[in-house]
Design an enzyme around this catalytic site. Structure first.
Site, PDB file in Angstrom:
ATOM      1  N   ALA A 173      46.006  26.502  40.632  1.00  7.21           N
ATOM      2  CA  ALA A 173      45.428  27.532  39.766  1.00  7.21           C
ATOM      3  C   ALA A 173      43.908  27.533  39.841  1.00  7.21           C
ATOM      4  CB  ALA A 173      45.903  27.330  38.333  1.00  7.21           C
ATOM      5  N   ASP A 174      43.288  26.357  39.855  1.00  9.70           N
ATOM      6  CA  ASP A 174      41.827  26.293  39.924  1.00  9.70           C
ATOM      7  C   ASP A 174      41.291  26.829  41.248  1.00  9.70           C
ATOM      8  OD1 ASP A 174      41.302  25.323  37.387  1.00  9.70           O
ATOM      9  OD2 ASP A 174      41.257  23.231  38.008  1.00  9.70           O
ATOM     10  N   THR A 175      41.935  26.481  42.354  1.00 12.02           N
ATOM     11  CA  THR A 175      41.417  26.955  43.638  1.00 12.02           C
ATOM     12  C   THR A 175      41.681  28.443  43.836  1.00 12.02           C
ATOM     13  OG1 THR A 175      43.381  26.086  44.737  1.00 12.02           O
ATOM     14  CG2 THR A 175      41.413  24.727  44.801  1.00 12.02           C
TER      15      THR A 175
END
Length: 187
Positions: A173-175
């Site tokens: 999700a962060d990337t």
């Protein structure tokens, strides 16, 4: 960087921490932008202490930090102090993009929200990264990668029947969020 990169001549102010924001700005640096990382005095990016090497993490050079911040200039500012606010405002006048990933409303409370900063530089692209948006019913909820994986349903397709859902081992999700932010900035 040479002038043959798509973002040569573009200045980005990176006020982000940990992964999604630093990853977004790292992508912009790969495209040739000059990225200036602005960190909190005395603490810096939380990722400075993250990574598999305890020695590097203890020195504030955690592998997670190094991986997302290569190619960036770095400085510290106290954005709560009038002097720090003045320095940031002067930097904004020379910047094309500002990226932050504070909780929604933090920059406004500091007196450095998008309206104020665009007053200093009307052409500024202001990108605020947050897990659940800047407004709406979930805007104030904490949002780390594993929370987004669970809330989005990604964890429903991982794990085992006996063990239940598990997060993807990679900070998906962060990337993806960081990559999406970088792409949105460039259009």
């Amino acid at each position: 960087m040479g002038t043959d990169h798509p973002l040569s001549g573009v200045r980005v102010l990176d006020l982000t921490n940990v992964l999604a924001g630093p990853f977004a700005c790292h992508q912009l640096a790969h495209l040739g932008a000059e990225v200036i990382k602005v960190e909190a005095v005395g603490r810096g990016d939380l990722a400075r202490g993250l990574g598999a090497s305890p020695d590097l993490s203890a020195k504030g050079m955690g592998i997670s930090f190094l991986a997302q911040n290569a190619g960036k200039a770095s400085m510290t500012l106290n954005l709560k102090a009038p002097e720090g606010k003045a320095v940031l405002t002067d930097l904004v006048k020379t910047a094309d993009v500002l990226v932050e990933n504070f909780r929604p409303g933090v920059m406004d409370r500091l007196g450095l929200g998008p309206k104020v900063l665009r007053g200093a530089n009307p052409r500024l692209i202001y990108c605020a990264i947050s897990g659940f948006g800047q407004s709406g019913p979930w805007a104030d909820r904490p949002a780390y990668d594993q929370i987004i994986q669970g809330a989005s349903g990604v964890m429903a397709v991982t794990g085992t029947a006996a063990g239940g859902p598990t997060r993807v081992g990679y900070p998906l999700a962060d990337t993806v969020g960081g990559l999406t932010a970088a792409m949105a900035i460039t259009v």
